[in-house]
Design a protein around this motif. Structure first.
Motif, short mmCIF file in Angstrom:
data_model
loop_
_atom_site.label_atom_id
_atom_site.label_comp_id
_atom_site.label_asym_id
_atom_site.label_seq_id
_atom_site.Cartn_x
_atom_site.Cartn_y
_atom_site.Cartn_z
N ARG A 141 0.83 -1.22 0.00
CA ARG A 141 0.00 0.00 0.00
C ARG A 141 0.86 1.26 0.00
O ARG A 141 0.51 2.25 -0.65
N ASP A 142 1.97 1.23 0.72
CA ASP A 142 2.86 2.39 0.76
C ASP A 142 3.59 2.59 -0.56
O ASP A 142 3.94 3.72 -0.92
N THR A 143 3.82 1.49 -1.28
CA THR A 143 4.65 1.53 -2.48
C THR A 143 3.85 1.77 -3.75
O THR A 143 4.37 2.33 -4.72
N ALA A 144 2.58 1.39 -3.77
CA ALA A 144 1.75 1.57 -4.97
C ALA A 144 1.78 3.02 -5.49
O ALA A 144 1.95 3.23 -6.69
N PRO A 145 1.63 4.03 -4.63
CA PRO A 145 1.70 5.41 -5.16
C PRO A 145 3.07 5.77 -5.73
O PRO A 145 3.17 6.60 -6.63
N LEU A 146 4.12 5.13 -5.22
CA LEU A 146 5.47 5.44 -5.69
C LEU A 146 5.69 4.94 -7.11
O LEU A 146 6.24 5.65 -7.96
N ILE A 147 5.24 3.72 -7.37
CA ILE A 147 5.41 3.20 -8.73
C ILE A 147 4.50 3.96 -9.70
O ILE A 147 4.89 4.23 -10.84
#
Length: 267
Positions: A241-247
């Motif tokens: 969940r934390d990484t989805a916006p980053l990609i």
């Protein structure tokens, strides 16, 4: 006579260079309805389900865009085995290149007809790297840096054949410490550092998303607080969940011409 022959060969080489146009890669923003394919297996699926499509829907609405992102298991595992390591992309995209699918998997010729941006990755066993032998082989499935480098160089050349398309390559997913060791962790770190610092070139159509750094935070293994368990190298739900916006931000940076200037982690 020898001097005349050398001069003739040089003249021929210059003529050939003039006849073959240099590849031109655009740094401009792509169209407002750019199509993206997100190729993945389980780690990528976890991050996708962490909110990637929802992020794009919100971004499109706020910014007046119509970016269309789709996902697919690649290779599918049927009949091509569930393997997405450097050899497998080389095998499908280069060894069996063309417009005919290989073992029902679309080649790069087909994918580039359908999508503007192609994102591809490896599963975490890619980080289980054995020592080099001194005899690198581009056709080898053995997980060794010497083979990976040959396969990556061939894949870069292949992707350059599609200068109007953009490619995003993930650095590899890391293993938890219990499934690796210091030597393997160091080899994996060395290879993905090479991918970021040497293989990747500014000004072309290939960009990096640095999952390795997000998972390890400068260490050699997937950090325990990011892992499903101490023996399971899949990232956990919070990490996804934390990484989805980053990609998602990284993909948009690439689409909108900030691929070389934006953060390779998306932060």
């Amino acid at each position: 006579m020898h001097t005349e022959r050398k001069s003739a060969c040089l003249a021929l080489l210059i003529a050939l260079l003039v006849l073959v146009p240099a590849q031109v890669f655009s740094a401009e923003s792509m169209s407002r309805n750019a199509k993206i394919i997100y190729l993945h297996h389980s780690t990528g699926n976890g991050i996708w389900n962490g909110g990637v499509p929802e992020w794009f829907a919100a971004y499109n609405e706020v910014n007046g865009k119509d970016y269309q992102i789709a996902e697919r298991n690649y290779p599918s595992g049927d009949p091509y085995k569930w393997k997405n390591y450097p050899f497998d992309y080389w095998n499908i995209w280069i060894n069996h290149e063309g417009f005919e699918p290989y073992m029902e998997e679309p080649t790069l010729e087909t994918l580039t007809q359908l999508y503007d941006v192609i994102m591809w990755k490896h599963c975490y066993p890619v980080s289980s790297i054995q020592p080099d032998t001194g005899n690198p082989d581009v056709t080898s499935e053995e997980k060794r840096i010497e083979n990976y480098k040959l396969q990556y160089e061939a894949l870069k050349k292949k992707m350059h054949d599609f200068p109007d398309k953009r490619f995003i390559v993930w650095t590899g997913a890391a293993l938890v410490k219990a499934r690796s060791d210091e030597e393997k962790g160091k080899r994996a770190s060395d290879f993905f550092t090479w991918v970021k610092e040497e293989w990747d070139e500014k000004g072309d159509n290939i960009y990096i998303w640095d999952l390795w750094s997000l998972e390890t935070e400068g260490e050699l293994f997937l950090k325990p607080e990011f892992a499903t368990s101490e023996t399971n190298s899949h990232p956990n739900l919070k990490f996804n969940r934390d990484t989805a916006p980053l990609i998602a931000r990284r993909i948009v940076d690439v689409i909108e011409g900030r691929g070389d200037s934006g953060s390779i982690t998306g932060k």
